[in-house]
Scaffold this active site. Structure first.
Site, PDB file in Angstrom:
ATOM      1  N   HIS A   1       2.923 -23.071  10.331  1.00 34.95           N
ATOM      2  CA  HIS A   1       4.284 -22.599  10.083  1.00 34.95           C
ATOM      3  C   HIS A   1       5.245 -23.106  11.128  1.00 34.95           C
ATOM      4  O   HIS A   1       4.874 -23.361  12.259  1.00 34.95           O
ATOM      5  CB  HIS A   1       4.372 -21.069   9.935  1.00 34.95           C
ATOM      6  CG  HIS A   1       3.973 -20.212  11.107  1.00 34.95           C
ATOM      7  ND1 HIS A   1       2.746 -20.266  11.710  1.00 34.95           N
ATOM      8  CD2 HIS A   1       4.656 -19.225  11.763  1.00 34.95           C
ATOM      9  CE1 HIS A   1       2.669 -19.340  12.671  1.00 34.95           C
ATOM     10  NE2 HIS A   1       3.832 -18.706  12.743  1.00 34.95           N
TER      11      HIS A   1
ATOM     12  N   HIS B   1       5.660 -12.373  21.406  1.00 35.18           N
ATOM     13  CA  HIS B   1       6.810 -13.140  20.925  1.00 35.18           C
ATOM     14  C   HIS B   1       8.109 -12.719  21.616  1.00 35.18           C
ATOM     15  O   HIS B   1       9.187 -12.822  21.043  1.00 35.18           O
ATOM     16  CB  HIS B   1       6.992 -12.961  19.422  1.00 35.18           C
ATOM     17  CG  HIS B   1       5.848 -13.397  18.566  1.00 35.18           C
ATOM     18  ND1 HIS B   1       4.655 -12.715  18.493  1.00 35.18           N
ATOM     19  CD2 HIS B   1       5.722 -14.460  17.733  1.00 35.18           C
ATOM     20  CE1 HIS B   1       3.853 -13.333  17.630  1.00 35.18           C
ATOM     21  NE2 HIS B   1       4.473 -14.390  17.169  1.00 35.18           N
TER      22      HIS B   1
ATOM     23  N   HIS C   1      -0.145 -13.006  11.155  1.00 28.11           N
ATOM     24  CA  HIS C   1       0.483 -11.756  11.591  1.00 28.11           C
ATOM     25  C   HIS C   1       1.976 -11.702  11.221  1.00 28.11           C
ATOM     26  O   HIS C   1       2.763 -11.058  11.920  1.00 28.11           O
ATOM     27  CB  HIS C   1       0.289 -11.559  13.106  1.00 28.11           C
ATOM     28  CG  HIS C   1       0.895 -12.654  13.956  1.00 28.11           C
ATOM     29  ND1 HIS C   1       0.285 -13.144  15.079  1.00 28.11           N
ATOM     30  CD2 HIS C   1       2.069 -13.352  13.841  1.00 28.11           C
ATOM     31  CE1 HIS C   1       1.041 -14.075  15.628  1.00 28.11           C
ATOM     32  NE2 HIS C   1       2.130 -14.214  14.894  1.00 28.11           N
TER      33      HIS C   1
ATOM     34  N   GLU D   1      -0.115 -21.310  17.081  1.00 27.49           N
ATOM     35  CA  GLU D   1      -0.833 -20.024  17.203  1.00 27.49           C
ATOM     36  C   GLU D   1      -2.313 -20.165  16.820  1.00 27.49           C
ATOM     37  O   GLU D   1      -3.112 -19.273  17.107  1.00 27.49           O
ATOM     38  CB  GLU D   1      -0.163 -18.950  16.338  1.00 27.49           C
ATOM     39  CG  GLU D   1       1.197 -18.519  16.866  1.00 27.49           C
ATOM     40  CD  GLU D   1       1.920 -17.542  15.950  1.00 27.49           C
ATOM     41  OE1 GLU D   1       2.957 -17.010  16.363  1.00 27.49           O
ATOM     42  OE2 GLU D   1       1.461 -17.322  14.808  1.00 27.49           O
TER      43      GLU D   1
HETATM   44  C1  DHB Z   1       6.776 -15.453  10.818  1.00 22.61           C
HETATM   45  C2  DHB Z   1       5.510 -15.856  11.272  1.00 22.61           C
HETATM   46  C3  DHB Z   1       5.090 -15.535  12.557  1.00 22.61           C
HETATM   47  O1  DHB Z   1       3.875 -15.908  13.087  1.00 22.61           O
HETATM   48  C4  DHB Z   1       5.906 -14.801  13.399  1.00 22.61           C
HETATM   49  O2  DHB Z   1       5.442 -14.467  14.616  1.00 22.61           O
HETATM   50  C5  DHB Z   1       7.169 -14.405  12.971  1.00 22.61           C
HETATM   51  C6  DHB Z   1       7.600 -14.732  11.679  1.00 22.61           C
HETATM   52  C7  DHB Z   1       7.258 -15.765   9.430  1.00 22.61           C
HETATM   53  O3  DHB Z   1       6.654 -16.593   8.722  1.00 22.61           O
HETATM   54  O4  DHB Z   1       8.249 -15.159   9.004  1.00 22.61           O
HETATM   55 FE    FE Z   2       3.796 -15.454  15.295  1.00 20.60          FE
END
Ligand code: DHB
Ligand code: FE
Length: 283
Positions: free
Chosen positions: A193, A59, A12, A240
């Protein structure tokens, strides 16, 4: 009776919403990612879900660090989006399904999941980006939604095993719903990530590919990781993945792979799509 017709795991990343807003789907950076959604569009056109039950994480738009429910479920007629600071256009409200929400709340509570009930709930990019990816073009969305938020922000976080069990309980609750509904269960987030700290930009492709494989045919071993294992293996925001585990938990019948893509990176994230067909076990 509600029928769970499938499950979708999807990243997302907010920048995806920015790319949609600027019409960059065919841009060389974005094309491989957006092309990965075409089979999903064909599947949606054929399978015609009318409700999306979405596991996601807020978030900081609706819940903040001062009050953070572990599990929260929407019970609103409509869910508004708002400017959360990513520069994305604010989406028009998403239609809710209060009758299904309250059925899920009753059933989950009876099943020992004491969820926070939200008759008002702002939804952030974790809901708007998957919805824009599934139904692009700004047309009227053909589905109602029931958002289920899992805390992945403020530790302690619920364990992968607990999130999988939440999904199982949601699956059972859907199976006991006496109104006709074709339900698509979505897990929003991941895959690996990390947005900040020394390991910002961390991606773990072998781990992600193993998870994608396990999520199709044998998800239970993934529930044995602790949250700290996931932080180590897939990054601070890679946790996540628990929303994907909840989605998979809801599918207790016959599951088969309809489509999957893995593309790195989009922004700082391993962007993945996993679409699963689901045939419910006969009672
Ligand atoms: C990014 C990824 C995410 O899951 C999020 O909530 C906000 C930013 C990103 O990779 O930029
Ligand atoms: Fe996220």
């Amino acid at each position: 009776m509600a029928r769970i017709i499938g499950g979708l795991g999807t990243s997302h990343v907010p920048a995806i919403g920015g790319a949609i807003a600027r019409g960059l789907e065919q841009d060389p950076y974005w094309k491989p990612f957006f092309d990965g959604y075409r089979p999903v569009h064909r599947w949606l056109a054929e399978m015609r879900p009318d409700v999306v039950v979405m596991f996601y994480n807020d978030h900081g738009l609706n819940f903040f660090l001062d009050k953070m429910p572990t599990f929260a479920i929407g019970a609103a007629k409509a869910y508004s989006n708002a400017d959360e600071g990513w520069g994305l256009p604010v989406q028009r409200p998403f239609k809710g399904d209060p009758a299904l929400s309250w059925h899920l709340i009753e059933a989950l509570t009876a099943d020992e999941f004491d969820v926070t009930t939200c008759q008002e709930l702002l939804v952030d990019h974790a809901v708007t980006v998957p919805m824009s990816l599934m139904w692009p073009g700004g047309r009227e969305r053909p589905v109602k939604i029931v958002p289920i938020a899992i805390n992945t922000v403020q530790h302690p976080l619920p364990s992968p095993a607990r999130c999988f069990k939440l999904g199982r309980a949601v699956g059972r609750a859907l199976e006991s719903y006496d109104k006709a509904a074709r339900v698509l269960v979505v897990g929003s987030g991941g895959l690996s990530h990390q947005l900040d700290g020394e390991r910002a930009g961390f991606i773990n492709k072998p781990f992600d590919l193993m998870c994608l494989d396990r999520l199709v045919r044998d998800p239970v071993p993934l529930t044995r990781y602790s949250i700290m294992d996931l932080v180590e293996l897939s990054g601070t925001q890679g946790v996540e993945l628990v929303s994907w585990l909840a989605m998979r938990g809801a599918l207790s019948g016959k599951v088969s792979l309809a489509h999957s893509t893995y593309h790195i990176p989009i922004s700082n994230t391993a962007a993945a799509i996993l679409l699963l067909d689901h045939q419910m076990a006969l009672a």
